[in-house]
Design an enzyme around this catalytic site. Structure first.
Site, short mmCIF file in Angstrom:
data_model
loop_
_atom_site.label_atom_id
_atom_site.label_comp_id
_atom_site.label_asym_id
_atom_site.label_seq_id
_atom_site.Cartn_x
_atom_site.Cartn_y
_atom_site.Cartn_z
N HIS A 12 -2.57 6.98 4.67
CA HIS A 12 -3.06 5.40 4.44
C HIS A 12 -3.92 5.11 4.54
CE1 HIS A 12 -3.73 2.09 2.37
NE2 HIS A 12 -3.31 1.34 3.70
N ASN B 76 -10.56 0.22 2.22
CA ASN B 76 -8.67 0.50 2.46
C ASN B 76 -8.33 -0.27 0.59
OD1 ASN B 76 -6.25 -0.17 1.53
ND2 ASN B 76 -5.75 -1.48 3.78
N CYS C 286 0.81 -0.99 0.16
CA CYS C 286 -0.07 -0.15 0.08
C CYS C 286 0.73 1.41 0.12
CB CYS C 286 -1.00 0.23 1.50
SG CYS C 286 -2.52 -1.86 0.97
O1 UT7 Z 1 -3.03 -1.36 4.00
C1 UT7 Z 1 -2.76 -2.33 4.39
C2 UT7 Z 1 -2.18 -2.98 6.02
N1 UT7 Z 1 -3.04 -3.26 6.41
C3 UT7 Z 1 -3.45 -2.66 7.62
O2 UT7 Z 1 -3.41 -1.90 8.03
C4 UT7 Z 1 -4.18 -3.87 8.28
C5 UT7 Z 1 -4.23 -3.68 9.82
N2 UT7 Z 1 -4.72 -4.64 10.60
C6 UT7 Z 1 -6.30 -4.02 10.95
O3 UT7 Z 1 -6.87 -3.02 10.58
C7 UT7 Z 1 -6.88 -4.88 12.33
O4 UT7 Z 1 -6.10 -5.66 12.80
C8 UT7 Z 1 -7.86 -5.56 11.55
C9 UT7 Z 1 -8.96 -4.79 11.65
C10 UT7 Z 1 -8.09 -6.37 10.57
C11 UT7 Z 1 -9.32 -6.42 12.31
O5 UT7 Z 1 -9.19 -5.34 14.06
P1 UT7 Z 1 -8.42 -6.06 15.06
O6 UT7 Z 1 -9.40 -5.47 16.58
O7 UT7 Z 1 -7.92 -5.79 15.19
O8 UT7 Z 1 -9.62 -7.39 15.64
P2 UT7 Z 1 -9.00 -9.42 15.98
O9 UT7 Z 1 -8.33 -9.18 14.05
O10 UT7 Z 1 -8.15 -8.78 17.21
O11 UT7 Z 1 -10.20 -9.99 16.44
C12 UT7 Z 1 -11.49 -9.97 17.53
C13 UT7 Z 1 -12.90 -10.58 17.11
C14 UT7 Z 1 -12.01 -12.11 17.25
O12 UT7 Z 1 -12.78 -12.95 18.03
P3 UT7 Z 1 -12.41 -13.29 18.41
O13 UT7 Z 1 -11.52 -14.01 18.52
O14 UT7 Z 1 -12.43 -11.85 20.15
O15 UT7 Z 1 -13.93 -14.12 19.22
C15 UT7 Z 1 -12.60 -12.72 15.37
O16 UT7 Z 1 -12.54 -13.63 15.27
O17 UT7 Z 1 -13.09 -10.18 15.80
C16 UT7 Z 1 -13.80 -11.35 15.14
N3 UT7 Z 1 -13.95 -10.54 13.60
C17 UT7 Z 1 -14.20 -10.62 13.35
N4 UT7 Z 1 -16.17 -10.78 13.79
C18 UT7 Z 1 -17.04 -9.87 12.95
C19 UT7 Z 1 -12.16 -9.98 12.77
N5 UT7 Z 1 -13.30 -10.37 11.64
C20 UT7 Z 1 -14.48 -10.28 11.64
C21 UT7 Z 1 -15.51 -9.77 10.88
N6 UT7 Z 1 -16.36 -9.88 11.91
N7 UT7 Z 1 -14.93 -8.78 10.18
#
Ligand code: UT7
Length: 331
Positions: free
Chosen positions: A254, A284, A113
């Site tokens: 970004h 994104n 990105c």
């Molecule tokens: O441009 C390229 C670079 N990419 C990025 O900058 C992305 C960077 N990362 C992020 O923006 C975040 O890490 C995410 C948005 C991808 C994820 O957010 P998070 O707050 O880090 O969530 P997580 O991965 O820790 O997941 C928390 C919970 C999990 O459930 P449990 O294990 O706590 O029960 C996931 O399974 O949220 C769950 N989860 C979802 N729930 C509903 C993950 N994705 C989803 C979803 N809808 N789409």
């Protein structure tokens, strides 16, 4: 002193909107989770028959029109993308053929990105060195073509779009690119990657069955990297221009996650009036996210002649970097 001045800007997003509510019908997710964790409400999706170069053509034509130039005036096309039309030849070559009957040198660059920032920085260096006078920097990504709509952790994040600027050599201009900072740390290469389809893991029935032609991301680890990379990019870019955060009129980051942008705002104590955010409507869009935000800022009158802007990005590689520029010089 010779400077690379942005004399034209153009963008393109596909018409089709994919809302959070549409995604609720595709994967186990919900609008509340997506908005609170990312800030995204909807994103644009290219048509099946619309490839990265098709979006790039629209953005490029708009940028050339904005600069009052035709493609025949260009010396070079620098194309940032992570989703080329084909692995080879370059999408820059395909774009050149669509824009002009005259041969124009061009190449693709791949920096996750951060591709837009890499493209601007590299094109500015080529102009400052006196090698080229007019370079079209294009950013286009069709992330929907590599997003797994069965994987809720990534399906909700990405959208499609394109942007382009014309950079022109100008002597002693107050406008243009003042400094840049680029970095990369390949130890994090597998944190955000498209595993198969390259020489390491060529396409096979197994790779298709295992869904390895879709991007995979360790979201938490990329998030932790991003909240450090963004301030580093801003600080290093400003330092190279001999400026400080107090000099910034606009930070155009970004657009990967609203929480990452807000962390940068807190870090620098920047008010929201000085930070462009449009992730809500586009998600994104990878390389296209900063030019889309620049174009909106300009249309809203927030990016004005003389505005000092810092463009800062991070992404796959892992890469990160910034460009510090003074807007102005368009017709
Ligand atoms: O441009 C390229 C670079 N990419 C990025 O900058 C992305 C960077 N990362 C992020 O923006 C975040 O890490 C995410 C948005 C991808 C994820 O957010 P998070 O707050 O880090 O969530 P997580 O991965 O820790 O997941 C928390 C919970 C999990 O459930 P449990 O294990 O706590 O029960 C996931 O399974 O949220 C769950 N989860 C979802 N729930 C509903 C993950 N994705 C989803 C979803 N809808 N789409």
């Amino acid at each position: 002193m010779r400077r690379a001045v942005m004399t034209g800007l153009g963008t393109y997003v596909p018409e089709r909107i994919l809302s959070n509510h549409d995604l609720e019908r595709m994967v186990d997710t919900n609008d509340e989770w997506i908005v609170s964790r990312t800030g995204i409400r909807e994103r644009r999706m290219a048509r099946n028959d619309e490839a990265t170069s098709d979006m790039a053509v629209h953005a490029a034509e708009r940028a050339l029109d904005d600069a009052g130039l035709s493609a025949d005036d260009l010396d070079f096309i620098l194309m940032a993308t992570n989703t080329p039309d084909t692995v080879f030849p370059s999408t820059a070559a395909r774009l050149q053929a669509r824009l002009s009957e005259r041969p124009i040198a061009g190449v693709d660059l791949q920096a996750g990105c951060t591709g837009w920032v890499y493209g601007l920085a590299m094109a500015a260096s080529m102009i400052e060195a006196g090698v080229y006078r007019r370079i079209l920097v294009v950013a286009s990504d069709k992330l929907s073509s590599i997003t797994d709509y069965e994987d809720r952790s990534t399906a909700v994040l990405f959208g499609d779009g394109a942007g382009a600027v014309v950079l022109e050599a100008m002597e002693d201009s107050p406008y243009g690119i003042l400094s840049s900072y680029l970095n990369a740390d390949g130890r994090g290469a597998d944190l955000l990657a498209l595993p198969a389809g390259g020489s390491r893991w060529p396409a096979s029935k197994d790779t298709v069955d295992s869904r390895l032609h879709f991007l995979k991301m360790s979201g938490n680890e990329v998030f932790r990297f991003a909240v450090k990379a963004m301030p580093d990019a801003v600080e290093q870019g400003l330092a190279r221009a001999g400026l400080t955060v107090q000099d910034i009129d606009l930070l155009i980051p970004h657009q990967a996650n609203q929480r990452i942008i807000e962390a940068a705002m807190r870090h620098f104590d920047l008010p929201s009036s000085k930070v462009i955010q449009n992730i809500e409507r586009y998600g994104n869009t990878s390389v296209a996210s900063i030019p889309l935000a620049m174009d909106e800022a300009r249309q809203e009158g927030r990016l004005q002649n003389g505005s000092l802007m810092v463009l800062a990005a991070f992404g796959a590689g892992l890469t990160w970097g910034s460009v510090v520029a003074r807007w102005g010089g368009c017709q």
